[in-house]
Design a protein around this motif. Structure first.
Motif, PDB file in Angstrom:
ATOM      1  N   THR A  46       0.830  -1.207   0.000  1.00 55.77           N
ATOM      2  CA  THR A  46       0.000   0.000   0.000  1.00 55.77           C
ATOM      3  C   THR A  46       0.867   1.261   0.000  1.00 55.77           C
ATOM      4  N   ASP A 167      -5.883  -1.324  -5.081  1.00 54.34           N
ATOM      5  CA  ASP A 167      -5.291  -1.932  -3.883  1.00 54.34           C
ATOM      6  C   ASP A 167      -6.248  -2.983  -3.308  1.00 54.34           C
ATOM      7  N   GLU A 168      -5.940  -4.230  -3.547  1.00 58.48           N
ATOM      8  CA  GLU A 168      -6.753  -5.380  -3.114  1.00 58.48           C
ATOM      9  C   GLU A 168      -8.233  -5.231  -3.499  1.00 58.48           C
TER      10      GLU A 168
HETATM   11 MG    MG Z   1      -2.062  -2.863   2.084  1.00 64.23          MG
END
Ligand code: MG
Ligand code: ADP
Length: 225
Positions: A46, A167-168
């Motif tokens: 991240t 992000d994910e």
């Molecule tokens: Mg992360």
């Protein structure tokens, strides 16, 4: 093209001391790449996305996007740059629940100062392209998780950005919806667009043409497939 040169990020806190989240990152991302960033929780994924997206600044090194050195921009210039060049997709969607799908997707254009009719036309177009036109007037709070993430991708695409950072994005979705989201992200990759994805999921990685693995804030693998 995105270039990271000698990038490091250290967080300091009074009770934990200095925490090196990333160190000596040297990477180049070319247009039309679909990149998976993998690695254990806490490995710096991240942090890396935030530095590329200009949401945070490196402690050391440079992030350069198409000849723009991100650290040379003021806060205001940086926000403008993000709005014009980067689309973000997050695990938790971050949509406005009380707004309609159309209003959510048009929001980046409102921030950009585009007139109402034009931004609604543009949002409708992208929703149509992604096969989401049926939910145009629904409130976000009425959608399933999979639908919300597809709407979030539409919002990320509405400004036609050169970079999509996800992000994910499949982290909160079941397998079926995860596949729909990955198909959609894959379709976003084009000759002048880079899509970078953080994922823990093996099935997601198979969609990508490059896999970068982080461990303790360093790149330990970088493979093209
Ligand atoms: Mg992360
Ligand atoms: P990942 O996304 O791979 O789980 P992160 O980039 O979120 O990893 O975090 C990398 C490391 O940096 C972790 O040890 C995390 O605790 C630390 N970290 C991340 N953000 C901050 C912050 N704002 N302040 C202090 N430490 C942070």
């Amino acid at each position: 093209m995105i270039i990271l040169k000698g990038v490091a990020k250290t967080y300091s806190s009074s009770y934990m001391g200095n925490m090196c989240a990333l160190s000596d990152i040297n990477l180049t991302f070319n247009d039309s790449e679909f990149v998976a960033i993998t690695g254990r929780s806490g490995s710096g994924k991240t942090t890396l996305m935030n530095l590329i997206g200009g949401l945070d600044r490196p402690t050391l090194g440079e992030v350069i996007i198409d000849n723009t050195l991100l650290s040379s921009l003021t806060e205001v210039q940086s926000a403008k740059f993000r709005n014009e060049h980067i689309g973000f997709v997050f695990q938790a969607f971050y949509l406005e629940p009380k707004f309609s799908v159309l209003q959510n997707v048009a929001l980046p254009l409102l921030i950009k100062g585009v007139a109402k009719k034009d931004r609604e036309d543009c949002a409708k177009n992208i929703l149509r392209t992604l096969g989401l036109e049926k939910m145009l007037l629904k409130k976000v709070s009425e959608l399933s998780g999979g639908e919300m993430q597809r709407v979030a991708i539409a919002r990320a695409l509405v400004t036609n950005p050169k970079i999509i950072l996800a992000d994910e994005p499949t982290g909160n979705l079941d397998t079926e919806n995860g596949k729909l989201v990955m198909d959609l992200l894959k379709s976003c990759v084009s000759s002048d667009r880079i899509v970078i994805l953080v994922t823990h999921n093996e099935a997601d990685v198979r969609y990508c043409n490059r896999i970068i693995k982080l461990c303790d804030g360093k790149v330990v693998e970088d493979e093209r497939q």
